[in-house]
Design a protein around this motif. Structure first.
Motif, PDB file in Angstrom:
ATOM      1  N   GLN A  17      47.289 -59.407  76.675  1.00 42.58           N
ATOM      2  CA  GLN A  17      48.031 -58.410  75.906  1.00 42.58           C
ATOM      3  C   GLN A  17      47.191 -57.844  74.751  1.00 42.58           C
ATOM      4  N   HIS A  18      46.150 -58.559  74.383  1.00 41.50           N
ATOM      5  CA  HIS A  18      45.338 -58.154  73.228  1.00 41.50           C
ATOM      6  C   HIS A  18      43.917 -57.766  73.682  1.00 41.50           C
ATOM      7  N   TYR A  19      43.100 -57.410  72.740  1.00 36.30           N
ATOM      8  CA  TYR A  19      41.728 -57.028  73.061  1.00 36.30           C
ATOM      9  C   TYR A  19      40.956 -58.241  73.569  1.00 36.30           C
ATOM     10  N   ILE A  20      40.071 -57.986  74.532  1.00 40.63           N
ATOM     11  CA  ILE A  20      39.221 -59.042  75.073  1.00 40.63           C
ATOM     12  C   ILE A  20      37.786 -58.538  75.112  1.00 40.63           C
ATOM     13  N   ALA A  21      36.873 -59.353  74.677  1.00 36.20           N
ATOM     14  CA  ALA A  21      35.466 -58.954  74.614  1.00 36.20           C
ATOM     15  C   ALA A  21      34.894 -58.792  76.014  1.00 36.20           C
ATOM     16  N   VAL A  22      34.036 -57.817  76.178  1.00 32.01           N
ATOM     17  CA  VAL A  22      33.422 -57.555  77.476  1.00 32.01           C
ATOM     18  C   VAL A  22      32.633 -58.774  77.944  1.00 32.01           C
ATOM     19  N   VAL A  23      31.998 -59.467  77.006  1.00 33.62           N
ATOM     20  CA  VAL A  23      31.205 -60.641  77.397  1.00 33.62           C
ATOM     21  C   VAL A  23      32.118 -61.729  77.974  1.00 33.62           C
ATOM     22  N   ASN A  24      33.348 -61.790  77.467  1.00 33.32           N
ATOM     23  CA  ASN A  24      34.291 -62.788  77.999  1.00 33.32           C
ATOM     24  C   ASN A  24      34.749 -62.415  79.415  1.00 33.32           C
ATOM     25  N   ILE A  25      34.962 -61.126  79.642  1.00 33.04           N
ATOM     26  CA  ILE A  25      35.303 -60.671  80.995  1.00 33.04           C
ATOM     27  C   ILE A  25      34.152 -61.000  81.942  1.00 33.04           C
ATOM     28  N   ALA A  26      32.938 -60.709  81.502  1.00 32.47           N
ATOM     29  CA  ALA A  26      31.753 -60.965  82.332  1.00 32.47           C
ATOM     30  C   ALA A  26      31.626 -62.447  82.655  1.00 32.47           C
ATOM     31  N   ALA A  27      31.912 -63.296  81.659  1.00 32.97           N
ATOM     32  CA  ALA A  27      31.799 -64.738  81.885  1.00 32.97           C
ATOM     33  C   ALA A  27      32.842 -65.196  82.908  1.00 32.97           C
ATOM     34  N   GLN A  28      34.055 -64.676  82.825  1.00 29.94           N
ATOM     35  CA  GLN A  28      35.102 -65.064  83.770  1.00 29.94           C
ATOM     36  C   GLN A  28      34.745 -64.661  85.195  1.00 29.94           C
ATOM     37  N   LEU A  29      34.074 -63.495  85.341  1.00 31.02           N
ATOM     38  CA  LEU A  29      33.806 -62.961  86.677  1.00 31.02           C
ATOM     39  C   LEU A  29      32.392 -63.264  87.158  1.00 31.02           C
ATOM     40  N   ALA A  30      31.635 -64.010  86.343  1.00 29.52           N
ATOM     41  CA  ALA A  30      30.279 -64.440  86.721  1.00 29.52           C
ATOM     42  C   ALA A  30      29.358 -63.252  87.007  1.00 29.52           C
ATOM     43  N   VAL A  31      29.436 -62.239  86.167  1.00 29.28           N
ATOM     44  CA  VAL A  31      28.520 -61.092  86.250  1.00 29.28           C
ATOM     45  C   VAL A  31      28.002 -60.823  84.839  1.00 29.28           C
ATOM     46  N   SER A  32      27.109 -59.880  84.700  1.00 31.51           N
ATOM     47  CA  SER A  32      26.549 -59.569  83.376  1.00 31.51           C
ATOM     48  C   SER A  32      27.476 -58.629  82.623  1.00 31.51           C
ATOM     49  N   ALA A  33      27.333 -58.621  81.283  1.00 34.14           N
ATOM     50  CA  ALA A  33      28.122 -57.717  80.450  1.00 34.14           C
ATOM     51  C   ALA A  33      27.777 -56.260  80.761  1.00 34.14           C
ATOM     52  N   LYS A  34      26.514 -56.015  81.097  1.00 35.19           N
ATOM     53  CA  LYS A  34      26.094 -54.647  81.437  1.00 35.19           C
ATOM     54  C   LYS A  34      26.836 -54.147  82.672  1.00 35.19           C
ATOM     55  N   THR A  35      27.022 -55.047  83.651  1.00 36.13           N
ATOM     56  CA  THR A  35      27.752 -54.659  84.870  1.00 36.13           C
ATOM     57  C   THR A  35      29.192 -54.258  84.538  1.00 36.13           C
ATOM     58  N   ILE A  36      29.832 -55.026  83.666  1.00 33.73           N
ATOM     59  CA  ILE A  36      31.208 -54.706  83.273  1.00 33.73           C
ATOM     60  C   ILE A  36      31.255 -53.339  82.573  1.00 33.73           C
ATOM     61  N   HIS A  37      30.299 -53.082  81.657  1.00 33.29           N
ATOM     62  CA  HIS A  37      30.247 -51.795  80.964  1.00 33.29           C
ATOM     63  C   HIS A  37      30.081 -50.655  81.965  1.00 33.29           C
ATOM     64  N   ASN A  38      29.224 -50.845  82.946  1.00 39.92           N
ATOM     65  CA  ASN A  38      29.003 -49.807  83.954  1.00 39.92           C
ATOM     66  C   ASN A  38      30.285 -49.497  84.724  1.00 39.92           C
ATOM     67  N   TYR A  39      31.010 -50.546  85.109  1.00 39.57           N
ATOM     68  CA  TYR A  39      32.248 -50.345  85.885  1.00 39.57           C
ATOM     69  C   TYR A  39      33.319 -49.653  85.026  1.00 39.57           C
ATOM     70  N   LEU A  40      33.389 -50.040  83.737  1.00 40.69           N
ATOM     71  CA  LEU A  40      34.412 -49.452  82.867  1.00 40.69           C
ATOM     72  C   LEU A  40      34.172 -47.971  82.612  1.00 40.69           C
ATOM     73  N   SER A  41      32.949 -47.533  82.754  1.00 44.27           N
ATOM     74  CA  SER A  41      32.615 -46.119  82.475  1.00 44.27           C
ATOM     75  C   SER A  41      32.809 -45.223  83.691  1.00 44.27           C
ATOM     76  N   GLU A  42      33.051 -45.805  84.848  1.00 43.93           N
ATOM     77  CA  GLU A  42      33.205 -45.021  86.071  1.00 43.93           C
ATOM     78  C   GLU A  42      34.573 -44.340  86.126  1.00 43.93           C
ATOM     79  N   PRO A  43      34.646 -43.077  86.585  1.00 44.98           N
ATOM     80  CA  PRO A  43      35.930 -42.374  86.724  1.00 44.98           C
ATOM     81  C   PRO A  43      36.898 -43.084  87.683  1.00 44.98           C
ATOM     82  N   VAL A  44      36.349 -43.732  88.722  1.00 42.75           N
ATOM     83  CA  VAL A  44      37.202 -44.402  89.681  1.00 42.75           C
ATOM     84  C   VAL A  44      38.013 -45.527  89.018  1.00 42.75           C
ATOM     85  N   PHE A  45      37.419 -46.166  87.997  1.00 37.82           N
ATOM     86  CA  PHE A  45      38.142 -47.223  87.293  1.00 37.82           C
ATOM     87  C   PHE A  45      39.369 -46.653  86.591  1.00 37.82           C
ATOM     88  N   HIS A  46      39.194 -45.510  85.909  1.00 39.60           N
ATOM     89  CA  HIS A  46      40.313 -44.912  85.179  1.00 39.60           C
ATOM     90  C   HIS A  46      41.378 -44.390  86.145  1.00 39.60           C
TER      91      HIS A  46
END
Length: 662
Positions: A17-46
């Motif tokens: 329900q609250h803000y979550i750090a990108v690094v924490n998302i990356a750690a949960q999904l076993a990928v890099s923070a850069k990968t998460i940033h890339n996915y969040l910036s894609e139009p398909v995500f929105h």
């Protein structure tokens, strides 16, 4: 881009329900923070997160923006998008019907035929052909499949019944289990198959979290649930959470549950569920969890607060006397039975009073293997129900039957003749006679040995038979037999003849009064309600029952089904409305639905407690017929009323033999 990673990111955001750090998302999904940033910036995500949006704040992270309805809509969209992969990865053996049902139970909005066709790689026509058996299966659970053109299909019905059907589906569905050699960490409280079944339907992460929360509930209760009920509770909780997510809630608000310990445990569990799953848990569902905990069996007997349940012990003993009369086995002196019944009845009555229903997985076997005991309990429980202002359902009656069956098994010879041995020759002679008598005549049980002088201070009515070795007792009582001090063969023959004569006399006296009370009819009725109303009123017209007997039978069926299996039902009403014990055997032209059974032979029974011998005979003959497929077949094929009466009233073999000998 990986579509599954998009879904995983959205799932993480939905759970917070609250803000979550990108690094924490990356750690949960076993990928890099850069990968998460890339996915969040894609139009398909929105596009995928519509109707929600995201908000990014430096040093805080990212947050999913949307009200509760929008978040639920996104959750449903994500859920439906996961189904094809879920079907392929986890449930390859799942039939099309089960897959569609599983989808409908998990969605709160109509599901289109097109989306199902795409998921199952079928045509729209193929999906339409599968919907008919689905509707039939749902109808058995009083749930309805609604179809509307250009909208889709969805479920309609009472939420409690929908959840029950959902649970049955989860238990019945075939799942593809990992190979035997494949490593799977299974919690101690669950079997491997049950754990994997839960994980298959609700996800390992969710199941593990709920198991920890349920274990916390056990700590609050200071008790552990049985292993079978622990699994069932996890299943019910998983379904409960799934239905809450799509805004499908129970409507019964039992505020009286606030006063019991299980409610406190449910409150603790709710707070942890809301924190772990980031969801609001409504009060109605808090009462539902309380009922789940209340209905579950515990590994040890918990103390029941004295102000909640006070068992009427004399009434319990009266219940045992009724059972003893019907079974013709004296269980009144079985202290283990009295103790065990009192221990069982307290939590059982408590469950019933608070509306917590328990399930008895042995119910069908109990009905089949202990038919006589089940019949006896059903017709003897009424006084306890009236005293406690409750109604025992079929599951609870089944558990009571197990206690009665255990008591019957403790009896060495089943029924016996209570015998008093009168002997003035001292302890050596009396022990010799007692040993000889019980070795030659199994039906005898010497429950008292006394001298001729002691007998004067005793009540002979306490015994079925008096055996007098002294020859000093002067009485015309038919149950007094004089025997010799060494118990000659003539003595044995005399006693056995008396036993047979007793059976013959009992049978003749009972049958004489029953000939007009056993009625046989053919009929072509369509439902159990028609049978009960018609023949309840018929018995009233005959003068055998009071007005209201038909209605009391209908009321009894609501509490506990009287279907016994083997296509037979034995409905009955309140004994307080019975004037004359009687029976109507209804041979139906067509099979009708009787709760979960099919029935074509109905024994409409009216029994009161004024004539013990008649009731004993009714139940003995009913039991002997119901358990005998040959006798049932004879009744169904016969059109002769007198022949059926003769079949029901015919003498047992030992009586026939006794009459020949006499």
């Amino acid at each position: 881009m990986n579509l599954q990673l998009y879904k995983a990111i959205i799932k993480v955001l939905l759970e917070h329900q609250h803000y979550i750090a990108v690094v924490n998302i990356a750690a949960q999904l076993a990928v890099s923070a850069k990968t998460i940033h890339n996915y969040l910036s894609e139009p398909v995500f929105h596009e995928m997160i519509r109707p929600c949006t995201v908000d990014k704040k430096q040093k805080l992270g990212i947050k999913l923006i949307g009200n509760e309805n929008q978040r639920n809509e996104l959750y449903e969209k994500l859920l439906l998008a996961e189904y094809p992969a879920s079907r392929q990865d986890y449930i390859p053996a799942l039939e099309d019907e089960a897959y569609i049902l599983h989808t409908l139970f998990r969605l709160g909005t109509p599901c289109t035929i097109q989306s199902l066709a795409a998921a199952l790689y079928k045509s729209r026509t193929g999906i339409q052909g599968v919907l008919k058996p689905i509707a039939q299966w749902l109808h058995k659970h009083d749930v309805f499949l609604i179809k509307k053109e250009h909208v889709g299909i969805w479920l309609q019905g009472d939420e409690g019944k929908i959840r029950t059907a959902y649970k049955e589906l989860c238990l019945q569905m075939k799942i593809a289990l990992p190979a035997a050699g494949e490593s799977t960490t299974v919690p101690d409280r669950l079997t491997r198959q049950n754990y994997l079944r839960l994980c298959c339907f609700f996800g390992r992460e969710s199941v593990d979290a709920l198991q920890q929360i349920l274990t916390l509930g056990e700590v609050v209760l200071n008790n552990k649930f049985t292993e079978n009920d622990f699994f069932e509770l996890l299943l019910k909780l998983s379904i409960c959470l799934q239905r809450i997510r799509i805004k499908k809630l129970t409507t019964i608000d039992t505020t009286s549950l606030k006063n019991i310990h299980e409610y406190l445990a449910a409150q603790v569990m709710r707070s942890h569920i809301e924190e772990r799953f980031q969801m609001k848990f409504p009060d109605e569902e808090l009462y539902e969890i309380t009922r789940y905990l209340l209905a579950a069996r515990k590994q040890k007997n918990s103390p029941v607060p004295i102000n909640e349940v006070q068992i009427n012990e004399p009434l319990t003993q009266q219940f045992i006397r009724r059972i003893s009369q019907f079974l013709q086995i004296d269980l009144t002196g079985d202290q283990d039975l009295i103790h065990n019944l009192l221990l069982h009845l307290k939590p059982a009555i408590r469950r019933i009073k608070y509306g917590a229903k328990t399930e008895n997985p042995l119910l069908d076997k109990i009905r089949h293997n202990y038919t006589n005991i089940y019949l006896a309990v059903m017709t003897s429980i009424e006084e306890l129900e009236q005293e406690e202002k409750i109604a025992f359902d079929a599951n609870e009656i089944g558990y009571l039957c197990l206690h009665i069956a255990a008591a019957v098994n403790r009896r060495e010879n089943g029924q016996y003749i209570k015998t008093c041995l009168i002997c003035d020759g001292g302890i050596t002679l009396s022990k010799y006679l007692e040993s000889m008598l019980q070795s030659h005549i199994e039906e005898l049980k010497i429950i008292k040995v006394c001298t001729s002088s002691e007998l004067k201070h005793m009540n002979p009515e306490e015994f079925d038979l008096l055996l007098d070795e002294t020859h000093l007792i002067k009485s015309e009582d038919a149950k007094l037999i004089q025997i010799s001090d060494l118990l000659e063969p003539d003595d044995i023959a005399k006693i056995k003849s008396w036993i047979v004569g007793r059976h013959v006399l009992y049978f003749q006296q009972t049958v004489t009064g029953l000939r007009d009370k056993v009625l046989y009819v053919h009929d072509d009725l369509k439902s159990k309600e028609e049978v009960l109303i018609k023949y309840g009123h018929y018995l009233q017209e005959k003068g055998y029952v009071k007005p209201g007997y038909a209605e009391s039978m209908l009321e009894r069926e609501k509490r506990a089904s009287t279907a016994m299996g083997r296509y037979v039902a034995v409905p009955h009403g309140s004994h307080t409305l019975v004037l004359v014990s009687s029976l109507v055997i209804v041979n139906l032209k067509h099979t009708i639905s009787w709760d979960e059974f099919n029935v074509d032979l109905v024994f409409v029974l009216a029994a009161n407690f004024s004539n013990v011998a008649t009731n004993q005979y009714f139940f003995r003959r009913l039991y002997s017929i119901i358990k005998d497929e040959t006798l049932i077949s004879k009744i169904k094929k016969s059109a002769d009323t007198q022949a059926i009466q003769a079949l029901f009233l015919e003498a047992p073999a030992y009586v026939v033999q006794g009459e020949k000998n006499n």
